[in-house]
Enzyme design. Structure first.
Site, PDB file in Angstrom:
ATOM      1  N   SER A 104       0.791  -1.312  -0.064  1.00  0.00           N
ATOM      2  CA  SER A 104       0.022   0.009  -0.118  1.00  0.00           C
ATOM      3  C   SER A 104       0.878   1.252  -0.064  1.00  0.00           C
ATOM      4  CB  SER A 104      -0.928   0.039   1.154  1.00  0.00           C
ATOM      5  OG  SER A 104      -1.915   0.984   1.225  1.00  0.00           O
ATOM      6  N   ASP A 245      -2.646   5.907  -3.616  1.00  0.00           N
ATOM      7  CA  ASP A 245      -1.479   5.521  -2.893  1.00  0.00           C
ATOM      8  C   ASP A 245      -0.952   4.172  -3.702  1.00  0.00           C
ATOM      9  OD1 ASP A 245      -3.537   3.737  -2.412  1.00  0.00           O
ATOM     10  OD2 ASP A 245      -3.084   3.453  -0.534  1.00  0.00           O
ATOM     11  N   ASP A 247      -1.346   1.101  -3.835  1.00  0.00           N
ATOM     12  CA  ASP A 247      -2.214   0.126  -4.423  1.00  0.00           C
ATOM     13  C   ASP A 247      -3.583   0.816  -4.719  1.00  0.00           C
ATOM     14  OD1 ASP A 247      -3.178   0.355  -1.840  1.00  0.00           O
ATOM     15  OD2 ASP A 247      -3.816  -1.674  -1.458  1.00  0.00           O
ATOM     16  N   ASP A 249      -6.112   1.911  -3.344  1.00  0.00           N
ATOM     17  CA  ASP A 249      -7.416   1.655  -2.551  1.00  0.00           C
ATOM     18  C   ASP A 249      -7.653   2.901  -1.777  1.00  0.00           C
ATOM     19  OD1 ASP A 249      -5.624   1.455  -0.456  1.00  0.00           O
ATOM     20  OD2 ASP A 249      -6.448  -0.427   0.263  1.00  0.00           O
TER      21      ASP A 249
END
Length: 452
Positions: A104, A245, A247, A249
């Site tokens: 992340s 960010d 990833d 999400d």
């Protein structure tokens, strides 16, 4: 079954690459255990594996693939894609399991593994415990016979499928024509799909953080470094800014002046918009303990109820499913819109805000101030040794804060799920009161942490 997880944290398994638990051996064992746990019949089982742009992703991916194949599960590789894309593809392709390799917003040296069930939702604590129990065993006798070993393939149109899914969330007949949008993908998993989706919807797209090299993910760009986004919005005289960010999400937005838009304001805007057009399934909106009281009161004025959970989008999703709600999110920028996704999706959230800008023909600075927030301060205190939250001295500090704040505010203390940090949040109707309480609590946490 209950139980205590040793490997899985609040958002999968995470750590420094090539150091436990992010080693080749553990990743391979996870693939074997996950494959065995989700083998449910005589058909060919399949797992979808995606990743972000970290250099270590190649290593972790290869280890997972060998583990799943040895358990007899076929593997479909999709390459760098956002976490919500993996959740979507797992359900869309009727796979038995989905895997996202990502840490992340963490630096490139870290990596992580998130697992999704066949319904596209993150695994429950109980299922994660079952997988850990399998990993602790010698699985040799349970692995596939030579003729049943799995096969690996690559899905070449995976990115296109996610892009079309994202575009389908935008109101029918609406376009982004005439809007100049800065998109910062943190040199992460959305570096191809997010700019493409915005461009195909008609926007003029300014890209930053879209040149990953394996080691620059989240480096001075993305949602954890929004100053790059704000500067680019002002430099290019853009109408809107979006920072994701690693990833994708999570999202941070900026208006046309380069000023950041708080996650609670984003959640409030989406809830109000969906309520106005009858898109809310219930009169419930789900957020976390960190969400500002101002949003709670604003929603109440609209006849909507705010429900709070522990921090973490998985807990938001669990509560949404219990209530039948379809809008939830975190102040940090994880927005869950369950009509379109089973987990947080930064691009979908940004598109919903842009939809309101288009429908009202108004700039983001005008439409994104939904409520007046209470003064709120969040500070992170690093510690060594034992978790300070277990200290009697901190219990005394909590009691002092509760008496000091009374009905004027609240204190939230929690441990980070990924780092040795205690997050101290104080919220009150008086800024001086906030500063007094947060300073005292942080000093106690620091002292206890040093003593530990």
């Amino acid at each position: 079954m209950g139980g205590r997880r040793a490997l899985f944290g609040t958002d999968g398994i995470r750590g420094t690459a090539n150091t436990a638990p992010m080693t080749v051996e553990i990743a391979q064992k996870l693939g074997q255990a996950g494959g065995l746990r989700f083998t449910r019949g005589s058909y060919r089982h399949r797992v979808i594996i995606g990743k972000d742009t970290r250099l270590s992703g190649y290593m972790i991916e290869s280890a997972l693939v060998s583990g799943f194949l040895s358990a007899g599960m076929d593997v479909t590789l999709v390459g760098p894609l956002p976490t919500p894309a993996i959740a979507m593809l797992t359900r869309s392709l009727r796979a038995d399991l989905g895997v996202m390799i990502s840490a992340s917003h963490n630096p490139f040296g870290d990596n992580g593994i998130k697992l999704f069930g066949p319904d596209g939702f993150k695994l429950s604590d109980d299922v994660e415990c079952e997988i850990e129990a399998l990993m602790a065993q010698d699985l040799t006798a349970q692995l596939a016979e030579p003729s049943a070993i799995g096969r690996a393939s690559r899905l070449n149109d995976a990115a296109g499928r996610y892009i079309e899914n994202a575009k389908a969330s935008f109101p029918r007949g609406r376009r982004l024509d005439g809007l100049k949008i800065v998109i910062d993908c943190a040199n992460g998993s959305a570096y191809r799909v997010a700019p493409t989706a915005l461009w195909e919807l008609g926007a003029e797209v300014i890209r930053i953080g879209c040149t990953p090299d394996g080691v620059n993910i989240n480096a001075d760009v993305g949602s954890t470094h929004p100053e790059a986004l704000c500067a680019a919005v002002r430099e290019h005289n853009a109408d809107f800014g979006i920072a994701l960010d690693g990833d994708a999400d999570r999202v941070v937005l900026a208006d046309e002046t380069g000023r950041l838009i708080d996650g609670d304001q984003i959640l409030g805007l989406i809830a109000r918009s969906w309520a106005a057009r009858g898109a809310l399934r219930t009169r419930d909106v789900v957020a976390t303990v960190m969400t500002n009281i101002g949003l709670e009161r604003n929603l109440a004025e609209q006849g909507l109820t705010l429900h709070r959970t522990a921090v973490g989008d998985r807990y938001v999703v669990e509560r949404m499913r219990e209530l039948g709600a379809n809008v939830g999110g975190e102040q940090s920028g994880h927005m869950v819109l369950s009509d379109y996704a089973t987990t947080g999706d930064g691009l979908l959230a940004a598109l919903q805000v842009l939809a309101v800008c288009v429908e009202e023909n108004a700039p983001a600075s005008r439409i994104c101030r939904i409520f007046e927030p209470f003064p709120q301060t969040l500070r992170n205190v690093r510690y060594t040794g034992q978790n300070p939250l277990k200290s009697p001295r901190l219990d005394q500090a909590r009691a002092w804060a509760a008496e000091k704040l009374g009905d004027h505010g609240r204190l939230v203390l929690r441990a980070s799920g990924t780092e040795p940090l205690i997050r101290v949040m104080v919220e009150a109707d008086q800024p001086d009161l906030v500063e007094e309480v947060v300073s005292e609590i942080c000093s106690v946490v620091e002292a206890v942490g040093r003593a530990a």
